[in-house]
Design an enzyme around this catalytic site. Structure first.
Site, PDB file in Angstrom:
ATOM      1  N   TYR A  63     -43.040 -66.180  13.161  1.00  0.00           N
ATOM      2  CA  TYR A  63     -43.155 -66.903  11.830  1.00  0.00           C
ATOM      3  C   TYR A  63     -43.413 -68.236  12.227  1.00  0.00           C
ATOM      4  O   TYR A  63     -42.296 -68.914  12.503  1.00  0.00           O
ATOM      5  CB  TYR A  63     -42.207 -66.615  10.816  1.00  0.00           C
ATOM      6  CG  TYR A  63     -42.290 -67.313   9.390  1.00  0.00           C
ATOM      7  CD1 TYR A  63     -42.465 -66.371   8.311  1.00  0.00           C
ATOM      8  CD2 TYR A  63     -42.194 -68.673   9.115  1.00  0.00           C
ATOM      9  CE1 TYR A  63     -42.870 -67.171   7.174  1.00  0.00           C
ATOM     10  CE2 TYR A  63     -42.494 -69.328   8.107  1.00  0.00           C
ATOM     11  CZ  TYR A  63     -42.725 -68.410   6.886  1.00  0.00           C
ATOM     12  OH  TYR A  63     -42.997 -69.072   5.686  1.00  0.00           O
ATOM     13  N   THR A 103     -40.386 -72.566  21.084  1.00  0.00           N
ATOM     14  CA  THR A 103     -41.193 -73.861  20.476  1.00  0.00           C
ATOM     15  C   THR A 103     -40.217 -74.813  21.025  1.00  0.00           C
ATOM     16  O   THR A 103     -39.006 -74.904  21.180  1.00  0.00           O
ATOM     17  CB  THR A 103     -41.043 -73.564  19.111  1.00  0.00           C
ATOM     18  OG1 THR A 103     -41.768 -74.888  18.665  1.00  0.00           O
ATOM     19  CG2 THR A 103     -40.029 -73.438  18.386  1.00  0.00           C
ATOM     20  N   TYR A 127     -37.913 -73.444  10.461  1.00  0.00           N
ATOM     21  CA  TYR A 127     -38.684 -72.889  11.779  1.00  0.00           C
ATOM     22  C   TYR A 127     -37.826 -73.052  13.004  1.00  0.00           C
ATOM     23  O   TYR A 127     -37.362 -72.067  13.578  1.00  0.00           O
ATOM     24  CB  TYR A 127     -39.852 -73.616  11.678  1.00  0.00           C
ATOM     25  CG  TYR A 127     -40.838 -73.012  12.930  1.00  0.00           C
ATOM     26  CD1 TYR A 127     -40.994 -71.891  13.101  1.00  0.00           C
ATOM     27  CD2 TYR A 127     -41.077 -74.062  13.838  1.00  0.00           C
ATOM     28  CE1 TYR A 127     -41.684 -71.440  14.137  1.00  0.00           C
ATOM     29  CE2 TYR A 127     -41.871 -73.631  14.997  1.00  0.00           C
ATOM     30  CZ  TYR A 127     -42.138 -72.410  14.953  1.00  0.00           C
ATOM     31  OH  TYR A 127     -42.966 -72.061  16.383  1.00  0.00           O
TER      32      TYR A 127
END
Length: 285
Positions: A63, A103, A127
């Site tokens: 996501y 990330t 996130y």
């Protein structure tokens, strides 16, 4: 080489892995459709791995809507953490090594220094929190894992900053772009090559690795480079992040140190602007 299974094959990195596999002549590789490789269907993942018997699984499913995640925290958590845990468990049960993509947003990004793999991760948005929790889940379940943190991913496929800028540059005379967020763009084709380099190396130095292109830039300078390379006439104005508030906070400085991945797997990493030129050539084709 071991058989490879790619989860999230329809996304940007999945498409790049497909293209690079063809270029490198990698044939023992499976790109299942999303319905056959749903990261939230634990028994389905087990069945898929039992059937395909991969040596390596590459997880590109995530996501990634950073601002939307602030409102969809549960969905972000289920895909980025629970899904990663299910996949790690399936890999453990079926004897596969997992390459899990993460990330730079796991970092707070308040210090101007190159971020190393063992630096403290302190995400400042939902996130980033869910991606960090996904990393922790993978590491706690499956010893045979490579977690690759990347940043500012773009390519000729899917939606990304480069394609958005090219579209806006064609439509407008002037754009305002944030100049006080600094990081490194990553051409997803280069990341795909690095993933195959890791698989082909036979190395078992499991753990976290950083991969982005070489160099440092801001979103403003990145946009300027996109218009320069594509010969797009548009005026670009630098603005501060505070002048363009977003729902999710972003790290101000998230340039990662790539020494570990380069030395462990003998990988040469292209400079970000050279890769941008290569990407825009492909888009123009």
């Amino acid at each position: 080489m071991s058989k490879i299974l790619v989860i999230g094959a329809g996304g940007q990195l999945g498409q790049c892995l497909k293209v690079v596999a063809e270029r490198r002549g990698i044939t023992e590789i499976v790109f299942p459709a999303e319905q056959d490789a749903n990261i939230l269907n634990e028994s389905g993942l087990n069945d898929l791995l039992a059937k395909e018997k991969p040596g390596f699984v590459v997880n590109c499913a995530a996501y990634t809507a950073v601002d939307k995640a602030e409102d969809e925290a549960d969905l972000s958590k289920s895909i980025n953490e629970t899904g990663a845990a299910y996949l790690a468990s399936s890999c453990l049960a079926n004897g596969a090594t997992l390459i899990h993509v993460s990330t730079d947003f796991v970092f707070e990004g308040n210090d101007v220094k190159l971020l190393k793999e063992d630096d403290e991760a302190k995400p400042i948005n939902v996130y980033g929190v869910t991606k960090l929790d996904g990393e922790k889940a993978v590491a706690s379940i499956l010893p045979a894992h490579f977690i690759i943190r990347t940043s500012w991913l773009y390519s000729e496929y899917a939606n990304n900053f480069v394609k958005t800028m090219l579209k806006l540059g064609a439509e407008r005379d002037e754009l305002n772009i944030i100049a006080d967020q600094v990081g490194t763009p990553t051409y997803a084709i280069d990341l795909a090559n690095a993933i195959y380099d890791i698989i082909e190396s036979g190395e078992t130095s499991y753990g976290i690795y950083h991969y982005s292109n070489e160099g440092v830039t801001s979103w403003f300078d990145f946009a300027k480079a996109i218009f320069d390379v594509s010969q797009t006439q548009v005026k670009v104005n630098p603005i501060s992040g505070s002048a363009y508030p977003t729902k999710a906070l972003r790290p101000a400085f998230s340039v990662m140190d790539k020494t570990k991945i380069k030395e462990t797997f003998n990988i040469e990493i292209p400079y970000w602007r050279d890769s941008l030129v290569a990407c825009i050539k492909q888009i123009n084709k």
